[in-house]
Design a protein around this motif. Sequence first.
Motif, PDB file in Angstrom:
ATOM      1  N   HIS A   7       0.672  -1.415   0.113  1.00 53.72           N
ATOM      2  CA  HIS A   7      -0.174  -0.033  -0.197  1.00 53.72           C
ATOM      3  C   HIS A   7       1.262   1.611  -0.097  1.00 53.72           C
ATOM      4  O   HIS A   7       2.064   1.659   0.927  1.00 53.72           O
ATOM      5  N   ASN A   8       1.120   1.833  -0.721  1.00 59.45           N
ATOM      6  CA  ASN A   8       1.829   3.794  -1.222  1.00 59.45           C
ATOM      7  C   ASN A   8       0.647   4.673  -0.552  1.00 59.45           C
ATOM      8  O   ASN A   8       0.023   4.996  -1.231  1.00 59.45           O
ATOM      9  N   LYS A   9       1.319   4.717   0.775  1.00 63.65           N
ATOM     10  CA  LYS A   9       0.386   5.728   1.915  1.00 63.65           C
ATOM     11  C   LYS A   9       1.188   7.019   1.052  1.00 63.65           C
ATOM     12  O   LYS A   9       0.889   8.001   2.341  1.00 63.65           O
ATOM     13  N   SER A  10       2.169   7.180   0.886  1.00 59.89           N
ATOM     14  CA  SER A  10       3.116   8.831   0.345  1.00 59.89           C
ATOM     15  C   SER A  10       1.679   9.729  -0.292  1.00 59.89           C
ATOM     16  O   SER A  10       0.927   8.961  -1.134  1.00 59.89           O
ATOM     17  N   ASN A  11       2.620  10.135  -0.271  1.00 62.88           N
ATOM     18  CA  ASN A  11       1.750  11.269  -1.121  1.00 62.88           C
ATOM     19  C   ASN A  11       2.841  11.249  -2.781  1.00 62.88           C
ATOM     20  O   ASN A  11       2.637  12.352  -3.873  1.00 62.88           O
ATOM     21  N   CYS A  12       3.372  10.646  -3.095  1.00 66.00           N
ATOM     22  CA  CYS A  12       4.106  10.330  -4.447  1.00 66.00           C
ATOM     23  C   CYS A  12       3.506   8.739  -5.037  1.00 66.00           C
ATOM     24  O   CYS A  12       3.638   8.028  -4.520  1.00 66.00           O
ATOM     25  N   ALA A  13       3.790   8.762  -6.251  1.00 64.85           N
ATOM     26  CA  ALA A  13       4.091   7.556  -7.735  1.00 64.85           C
ATOM     27  C   ALA A  13       5.191   7.237  -6.873  1.00 64.85           C
ATOM     28  O   ALA A  13       6.662   7.575  -6.763  1.00 64.85           O
ATOM     29  N   VAL A  14       5.382   5.621  -6.794  1.00 63.95           N
ATOM     30  CA  VAL A  14       6.482   4.636  -6.997  1.00 63.95           C
ATOM     31  C   VAL A  14       6.457   3.459  -7.092  1.00 63.95           C
ATOM     32  O   VAL A  14       5.079   3.346  -7.973  1.00 63.95           O
ATOM     33  N   CYS A  16       7.241  -0.781  -7.949  1.00 59.23           N
ATOM     34  CA  CYS A  16       7.567  -1.435  -6.359  1.00 59.23           C
ATOM     35  C   CYS A  16       7.854  -2.695  -7.249  1.00 59.23           C
ATOM     36  O   CYS A  16       6.887  -3.675  -8.544  1.00 59.23           O
ATOM     37  N   PHE A  17       8.882  -4.114  -6.635  1.00 66.39           N
ATOM     38  CA  PHE A  17       8.567  -5.230  -7.119  1.00 66.39           C
ATOM     39  C   PHE A  17       8.787  -6.144  -5.678  1.00 66.39           C
ATOM     40  O   PHE A  17       9.095  -5.787  -4.472  1.00 66.39           O
ATOM     41  N   VAL A  18       8.452  -6.959  -5.907  1.00 69.32           N
ATOM     42  CA  VAL A  18       8.198  -8.807  -4.925  1.00 69.32           C
ATOM     43  C   VAL A  18       9.238  -9.130  -5.444  1.00 69.32           C
ATOM     44  O   VAL A  18       8.744  -9.785  -6.239  1.00 69.32           O
ATOM     45  N   PRO A  32       4.658  -0.215 -11.694  1.00 69.05           N
ATOM     46  CA  PRO A  32       3.999   0.950 -10.786  1.00 69.05           C
ATOM     47  C   PRO A  32       2.495   1.478  -9.417  1.00 69.05           C
ATOM     48  O   PRO A  32       2.100   0.645 -10.369  1.00 69.05           O
ATOM     49  N   LEU A  33       2.763   1.632  -8.710  1.00 71.82           N
ATOM     50  CA  LEU A  33       2.358   2.191  -7.916  1.00 71.82           C
ATOM     51  C   LEU A  33       1.812   3.139  -7.876  1.00 71.82           C
ATOM     52  O   LEU A  33       2.484   4.572  -6.665  1.00 71.82           O
ATOM     53  N   GLU A  54      10.555   7.132  -9.429  1.00 74.18           N
ATOM     54  CA  GLU A  54      10.602   7.560 -10.636  1.00 74.18           C
ATOM     55  C   GLU A  54      11.398   7.628 -11.613  1.00 74.18           C
ATOM     56  O   GLU A  54      11.865   6.941 -12.343  1.00 74.18           O
ATOM     57  N   ASN A  55      13.477   8.755 -11.388  1.00 77.31           N
ATOM     58  CA  ASN A  55      13.957   9.196 -11.374  1.00 77.31           C
ATOM     59  C   ASN A  55      14.509   7.793 -11.102  1.00 77.31           C
ATOM     60  O   ASN A  55      15.930   7.956 -11.576  1.00 77.31           O
ATOM     61  N   ASP A  56      14.631   6.480 -10.280  1.00 71.60           N
ATOM     62  CA  ASP A  56      15.874   5.809  -9.533  1.00 71.60           C
ATOM     63  C   ASP A  56      16.379   6.841  -9.349  1.00 71.60           C
ATOM     64  O   ASP A  56      17.883   5.436  -9.209  1.00 71.60           O
ATOM     65  N   THR A  57      16.400   7.435  -8.428  1.00 72.74           N
ATOM     66  CA  THR A  57      17.932   7.885  -7.845  1.00 72.74           C
ATOM     67  C   THR A  57      17.334   7.412  -6.239  1.00 72.74           C
ATOM     68  O   THR A  57      18.736   7.943  -5.344  1.00 72.74           O
TER      69      THR A  57
END
Length: 81
Positions: A7-14, A16-18, A32-33, A54-57
């Motif tokens: 669950h992405n409870k942040s205010n930005c898109a990320v 994710c992998f499992v 994308p989440l 998103e920038n993989d930084t």
Amino acid sequence: MGSMIVHNKSNCAVSCFVSKWTNDSGSESWYPLAAGCRDSWNRNGWETVGFKNENDTKRAGIYVPINSTVVFYSFDNIKVE
């Protein structure tokens, strides 16, 4: 087979992998989440859940048991519920 909920409870898109150590037919691709969204992966045991921006930084991850909910608040704040 159990599942891993993220669950992405942040205010930005990320993204994710499992990991798929316990499910050879699973995927370790990045997905994308969007902010506020959640998704699930079918797995059988302990797995690594990873996040990147998103920038993989920035990247962060956590090792968790099956039937857990991993909540992403920020790269410095990832909780297991």
